[in-house]
Design a protein around this motif. Sequence first.
Motif, PDB file in Angstrom:
ATOM      1  N   PRO A   1       0.812  -1.231   0.000  1.00 23.45           N
ATOM      2  CA  PRO A   1       0.000   0.000   0.000  1.00 23.45           C
ATOM      3  C   PRO A   1       0.839   1.273   0.000  1.00 23.45           C
ATOM      4  O   PRO A   1       0.457   2.264  -0.644  1.00 23.45           O
ATOM      5  CB  PRO A   1      -0.814  -0.127   1.290  1.00 23.45           C
ATOM      6  N   LEU A   2       1.972   1.261   0.703  1.00 24.72           N
ATOM      7  CA  LEU A   2       2.819   2.464   0.731  1.00 24.72           C
ATOM      8  C   LEU A   2       3.507   2.680  -0.616  1.00 24.72           C
ATOM      9  O   LEU A   2       3.698   3.823  -1.034  1.00 24.72           O
ATOM     10  CB  LEU A   2       3.852   2.357   1.854  1.00 24.72           C
ATOM     11  N   ARG A   3       3.877   1.591  -1.305  1.00 21.13           N
ATOM     12  CA  ARG A   3       4.432   1.736  -2.650  1.00 21.13           C
ATOM     13  C   ARG A   3       3.408   2.415  -3.569  1.00 21.13           C
ATOM     14  O   ARG A   3       3.736   3.349  -4.309  1.00 21.13           O
ATOM     15  CB  ARG A   3       4.807   0.369  -3.216  1.00 21.13           C
ATOM     16  N   ASP A   4       2.179   1.923  -3.518  1.00 26.35           N
ATOM     17  CA  ASP A   4       1.129   2.491  -4.366  1.00 26.35           C
ATOM     18  C   ASP A   4       0.889   3.958  -4.028  1.00 26.35           C
ATOM     19  O   ASP A   4       0.693   4.792  -4.925  1.00 26.35           O
ATOM     20  CB  ASP A   4      -0.170   1.703  -4.193  1.00 26.35           C
ATOM     21  N   LEU A   5       0.905   4.275  -2.740  1.00 21.89           N
ATOM     22  CA  LEU A   5       0.672   5.652  -2.303  1.00 21.89           C
ATOM     23  C   LEU A   5       1.785   6.568  -2.801  1.00 21.89           C
ATOM     24  O   LEU A   5       1.521   7.663  -3.321  1.00 21.89           O
ATOM     25  CB  LEU A   5       0.584   5.695  -0.782  1.00 21.89           C
ATOM     26  N   ALA A   6       3.034   6.126  -2.653  1.00 18.60           N
ATOM     27  CA  ALA A   6       4.177   6.930  -3.107  1.00 18.60           C
ATOM     28  C   ALA A   6       4.119   7.149  -4.610  1.00 18.60           C
ATOM     29  O   ALA A   6       4.322   8.280  -5.097  1.00 18.60           O
ATOM     30  CB  ALA A   6       5.481   6.243  -2.712  1.00 18.60           C
ATOM     31  N   ASP A   7       3.837   6.096  -5.357  1.00 22.34           N
ATOM     32  CA  ASP A   7       3.792   6.210  -6.824  1.00 22.34           C
ATOM     33  C   ASP A   7       2.664   7.144  -7.270  1.00 22.34           C
ATOM     34  O   ASP A   7       2.826   7.929  -8.212  1.00 22.34           O
ATOM     35  CB  ASP A   7       3.604   4.830  -7.451  1.00 22.34           C
ATOM     36  N   ALA A   8       1.529   7.063  -6.588  1.00 18.35           N
ATOM     37  CA  ALA A   8       0.380   7.892  -6.961  1.00 18.35           C
ATOM     38  C   ALA A   8       0.646   9.376  -6.751  1.00 18.35           C
ATOM     39  O   ALA A   8       0.117  10.222  -7.491  1.00 18.35           O
ATOM     40  CB  ALA A   8      -0.855   7.466  -6.166  1.00 18.35           C
ATOM     41  N   HIS A   9       1.471   9.698  -5.750  1.00 17.34           N
ATOM     42  CA  HIS A   9       1.717  11.106  -5.418  1.00 17.34           C
ATOM     43  C   HIS A   9       3.110  11.575  -5.811  1.00 17.34           C
ATOM     44  O   HIS A   9       3.485  12.717  -5.499  1.00 17.34           O
ATOM     45  CB  HIS A   9       1.494  11.321  -3.922  1.00 17.34           C
ATOM     46  N   GLY A  10       3.890  10.731  -6.465  1.00 15.77           N
ATOM     47  CA  GLY A  10       5.220  11.133  -6.910  1.00 15.77           C
ATOM     48  C   GLY A  10       6.197  11.364  -5.772  1.00 15.77           C
ATOM     49  O   GLY A  10       7.053  12.259  -5.856  1.00 15.77           O
ATOM     50  N   LYS A  11       6.094  10.558  -4.721  1.00 16.45           N
ATOM     51  CA  LYS A  11       6.975  10.700  -3.563  1.00 16.45           C
ATOM     52  C   LYS A  11       7.982   9.552  -3.528  1.00 16.45           C
ATOM     53  O   LYS A  11       7.729   8.465  -4.040  1.00 16.45           O
ATOM     54  CB  LYS A  11       6.167  10.697  -2.261  1.00 16.45           C
ATOM     55  N   SER A  12       9.117   9.804  -2.903  1.00 18.37           N
ATOM     56  CA  SER A  12      10.112   8.738  -2.767  1.00 18.37           C
ATOM     57  C   SER A  12       9.644   7.741  -1.719  1.00 18.37           C
ATOM     58  O   SER A  12       8.853   8.065  -0.824  1.00 18.37           O
ATOM     59  CB  SER A  12      11.473   9.319  -2.375  1.00 18.37           C
ATOM     60  N   TYR A  13      10.140   6.510  -1.828  1.00 16.68           N
ATOM     61  CA  TYR A  13       9.740   5.480  -0.871  1.00 16.68           C
ATOM     62  C   TYR A  13      10.279   5.782   0.523  1.00 16.68           C
ATOM     63  O   TYR A  13       9.624   5.486   1.530  1.00 16.68           O
ATOM     64  CB  TYR A  13      10.222   4.109  -1.346  1.00 16.68           C
TER      65      TYR A  13
END
Length: 360
Positions: free
Chosen positions: A112-124
């Motif tokens: 879920p955190l990977r998906d969240l980061a990718d959706a908002h353009g944030k680093s892991y």
Amino acid sequence: MAFKSLAFLVAIASVVLATPMRRTACPNSKHTAINAACCSWFDVLDDLQANVFDDGDCGEDAHSALRIAFHDAIGFSTKGGKGGGADGSIIRFSDTELAFAANNGIDEIAEPLRDLADAHGKSYGDIIQFSAAVAVSDCPGGARLSFLSGRPNATIRAPDGTVPDPFDSVTTILARMADAGFSPDELIALLASHSIAAADKIDVTIPGTPFDSTPGTFDTQVFIEVLLNAIHIPGAGLQQGEVKAPLAGLMRLQSDFELSRDSRTACTWQSFANNPKLMNQKFTAAMAKLSVLGQNVKFLTDCSEVIPTPKANKVPPFLPAGKHQSDIDASCAATPFPSLPIQPGPQQSIAPVPPAASGS
């Protein structure tokens, strides 16, 4: 004249402190920010709370977010050669790092955190430390942690063996933490995270077994209850890294048990038992250090303003019902264990923590 000058400076300082800081309206959002560069993190916050943390619930996802923050960052050594620290490598190189035995179960929050980061353009690395800070804020009594953004994505994998195991000796655990730059006192402060923790993988037949009697509250109970005399074996029998627990429904880690009784750490452990303010202060400082391991803070932006303010916990520290002061295995030679009120009523079994509502 000196006194007049001092009075003038105090007056000016009072005016400055009384003047509210100007806030910027964030685009397409109900939020405002002191630093406009932090506006996008409010969008991440709303998404995280709604779709990962079940509208801000202090549950299984909150514990998992705090756990991944430690497991990712502790892949670090002050001598080099053990990974890049708080850089998100546990997500970027999940094919390798999530296969380590110590990281068993972390995939449930990593995805879920990977998906969240990718959706908002944030680093892991950023998304991991941000989610941990928000998770703690969702728990009554929690500390309000700092959050710095701008970590670049990881470029190297952390090796196996950087996360202390619950069956390691105290000497081994302290040595590993010292290698990462942490003192014994800072280690015990970080273990305040166990106040909202629950075990799923130590004994898979009893998932969601909490470490203290108030798993949805960030409080000092773990520092009290780990010191209670042991009477209970959860599940079908003791597993590796587990020792007898003081209450039915609880699980006690071998490492917690031994750290609470070791002369190098016992007094720090006991100091938190009836002092939530001290625990939160020390935990906040240790987490601030952990969250930037391997990072150059000169290149990070302070977006701590995005982290919500936790609700207060109005229940003071207590001994569980049916327990007494004589049940405490006080191990700090320098200071007597504090006197605590006893919870009224009969001794109760502690319910397991429900599984993550998000499906993570």
